[in-house]
Scaffold this active site. Structure first.
Site, PDB file in Angstrom:
ATOM      1  N   GLU A 227     -26.768   0.765  -8.193  1.00 17.47           N
ATOM      2  CA  GLU A 227     -26.425   1.036  -6.790  1.00 17.47           C
ATOM      3  C   GLU A 227     -25.392   2.141  -6.713  1.00 17.47           C
ATOM      4  O   GLU A 227     -24.543   2.268  -7.596  1.00 17.47           O
ATOM      5  CB  GLU A 227     -25.826  -0.235  -6.157  1.00 17.47           C
ATOM      6  CG  GLU A 227     -26.839  -1.178  -5.533  1.00 17.47           C
ATOM      7  CD  GLU A 227     -27.285  -0.748  -4.148  1.00 17.47           C
ATOM      8  OE1 GLU A 227     -27.103   0.432  -3.782  1.00 17.47           O
ATOM      9  OE2 GLU A 227     -27.822  -1.603  -3.426  1.00 17.47           O
TER      10      GLU A 227
ATOM     11  N   ASP B 282     -21.061  -2.428  -0.360  1.00 14.29           N
ATOM     12  CA  ASP B 282     -20.138  -2.509   0.771  1.00 14.29           C
ATOM     13  C   ASP B 282     -20.020  -3.976   1.200  1.00 14.29           C
ATOM     14  O   ASP B 282     -19.227  -4.722   0.652  1.00 14.29           O
ATOM     15  CB  ASP B 282     -20.673  -1.596   1.881  1.00 14.29           C
ATOM     16  CG  ASP B 282     -19.787  -1.537   3.110  1.00 14.29           C
ATOM     17  OD1 ASP B 282     -18.731  -2.178   3.107  1.00 14.29           O
ATOM     18  OD2 ASP B 282     -20.146  -0.853   4.082  1.00 14.29           O
TER      19      ASP B 282
ATOM     20  N   PHE C 185     -15.311   5.073   4.846  1.00 13.97           N
ATOM     21  CA  PHE C 185     -16.605   5.713   4.614  1.00 13.97           C
ATOM     22  C   PHE C 185     -16.466   6.906   3.665  1.00 13.97           C
ATOM     23  O   PHE C 185     -15.558   7.727   3.793  1.00 13.97           O
ATOM     24  CB  PHE C 185     -17.188   6.176   5.953  1.00 13.97           C
ATOM     25  CG  PHE C 185     -18.626   6.578   5.860  1.00 13.97           C
ATOM     26  CD1 PHE C 185     -19.626   5.614   5.853  1.00 13.97           C
ATOM     27  CD2 PHE C 185     -18.980   7.917   5.755  1.00 13.97           C
ATOM     28  CE1 PHE C 185     -20.962   5.990   5.754  1.00 13.97           C
ATOM     29  CE2 PHE C 185     -20.308   8.299   5.660  1.00 13.97           C
ATOM     30  CZ  PHE C 185     -21.294   7.328   5.654  1.00 13.97           C
TER      31      PHE C 185
HETATM   32  P1  5GP Z   1     -24.171  -3.199   1.995  1.00 12.62           P
HETATM   33  O1  5GP Z   1     -25.503  -3.851   2.152  1.00 12.62           O
HETATM   34  O2  5GP Z   1     -23.463  -3.571   0.700  1.00 12.62           O
HETATM   35  O3  5GP Z   1     -23.294  -3.401   3.187  1.00 12.62           O
HETATM   36  O4  5GP Z   1     -24.409  -1.660   2.013  1.00 12.62           O
HETATM   37  C1  5GP Z   1     -25.034  -1.019   1.003  1.00 12.62           C
HETATM   38  C2  5GP Z   1     -25.530   0.335   1.441  1.00 12.62           C
HETATM   39  O5  5GP Z   1     -24.789   0.858   2.554  1.00 12.62           O
HETATM   40  C3  5GP Z   1     -25.333   1.337   0.343  1.00 12.62           C
HETATM   41  O6  5GP Z   1     -26.414   1.359  -0.546  1.00 12.62           O
HETATM   42  C4  5GP Z   1     -25.175   2.639   1.110  1.00 12.62           C
HETATM   43  O7  5GP Z   1     -26.427   3.180   1.384  1.00 12.62           O
HETATM   44  C5  5GP Z   1     -24.548   2.225   2.421  1.00 12.62           C
HETATM   45  N1  5GP Z   1     -23.072   2.455   2.458  1.00 12.62           N
HETATM   46  C6  5GP Z   1     -22.103   1.526   2.448  1.00 12.62           C
HETATM   47  N2  5GP Z   1     -20.876   2.078   2.497  1.00 12.62           N
HETATM   48  C7  5GP Z   1     -21.083   3.419   2.529  1.00 12.62           C
HETATM   49  C8  5GP Z   1     -20.206   4.563   2.567  1.00 12.62           C
HETATM   50  O8  5GP Z   1     -18.959   4.476   2.555  1.00 12.62           O
HETATM   51  N3  5GP Z   1     -20.794   5.785   2.576  1.00 12.62           N
HETATM   52  C9  5GP Z   1     -22.153   5.953   2.555  1.00 12.62           C
HETATM   53  N4  5GP Z   1     -22.605   7.202   2.572  1.00 12.62           N
HETATM   54  N5  5GP Z   1     -23.009   4.911   2.528  1.00 12.62           N
HETATM   55  C10 5GP Z   1     -22.475   3.662   2.507  1.00 12.62           C
END
Ligand code: 5GP
Length: 175
Positions: free
Chosen positions: A100, A104, A153
Site C-alpha cells: 500500500e 489512513d 494530506f
Molecule cells: P483508508 O481506507 O486507509 O482510509 O485510505 C486508504 C487510501 O486513501 C489510500 O490508498 C490512498 O489512496 C488514500 N489516502 C489516504 N490518505 C491520503 C493522503 O494523505 N494523500 C493521498 N494522496 N491519498 C490518501
C-alpha cells in the site's frame, strides 16, 4: 512550496529519505520471506512507484501482481470500499504481502484482509510506505511501515491530489 489546483503543499519527505527507508524495508521483507516465494499484491494507483522501488531492494524470489480498490475521493475518505478488481492469480495457500502507498483510516486494509482471507491465503501481511496512526480507526495494523506520519494530506511519489502530483519525486504535505 508547490501548488496543485487550489492547494499549497510543502516538501515533507525527501527522495533520499524515501530511498534509504525503502532499502531497509526491502531487507526486512527479504528476511521475512526467504525461501517462501510470496505473492506481492500492489494496490493501484498510488502504490506503483513504491512497488517498483521496493521490489528492486528485495533479494529473495517474489511474484508481483496488481489490483485496484477505489475508496478515496479528493481530500477525505468516502467510507465506501469497492471490490478487489483485477486479481488473476490463485492465492489459495499462498503467502501474500499487500503493498500500500498509505494506510489512513484502515478501511481499505480491513476490506482487503477480509477478502484475501476468504480466498484461503496461507499468510497475509501488509507493507505500507506511509501510515497515519492518528487516523486509523480499525484494529488491523500494517506489518511493515516506511514512515509514520501525522494526519495531514500528502502527495507525491505515486500519491495524488485530484489525479495530480503522482510524478513528484518527494512527498509533500498540505500546507
Ligand atoms: P483508508 O481506507 O486507509 O482510509 O485510505 C486508504 C487510501 O486513501 C489510500 O490508498 C490512498 O489512496 C488514500 N489516502 C489516504 N490518505 C491520503 C493522503 O494523505 N494523500 C493521498 N494522496 N491519498 C490518501
Amino acid at each position: 512550496m508547490i501548488k496543485i489546483l487550489d492547494k499549497e503543499f510543502i516538501p515533507y519527505i525527501s527522495d533520499k529519505q524515501i530511498r534509504d527507508r525503502i532499502k531497509e524495508m526491502g531487507s526486512e521483507i527479504s528476511k521475512e520471506y526467504a525461501d517462501k516465494k510470496p505473492l506481492l499484491i500492489s494496490v493501484l494507483n498510488g502504490s506503483f512507484i513504491f512497488t517498483a522501488d521496493l521490489i528492486r531492494t528485495i533479494d529473495t524470489p517474489v511474484e508481483v501482481s496488481f489490483i485496484r480498490v477505489a475508496s478515496y475521493q479528493a481530500l477525505q475518505t468516502t467510507g465506501k470500499v469497492r471490490e478487489i478488481l483485477g486479481l488473476k492469480e490463485n492465492v489459495f495457500g499462498r503467502d501474500i504481502l499487500i503493498l500500500e502507498d498509505i494506510v489512513d483510516t484502515g478501511t481499505t486494509l480491513e476490506h482487503l484482509l477480509e477478502a484475501f482471507k476468504d480466498l484461503g491465503t496461507k499468510t497475509i501481511k501488509v507493507a505500507t510506505l506511509l501510515h497515519k496512526p492518528d487516523a486509523q480507526q480499525k484494529a488491523e495494523k500494517p506489518d511493515f511501515v516506511g514512515f509514520e506520519i501525522p494526519n495531514k494530506f500528502v502527495v507525491g511519489y505515486g500519491l495524488d491530489y485530484e489525479g495530480l502530483g503522482r510524478e513528484l519525486k518527494e512527498i509533500y504535505q498540505l500546507r
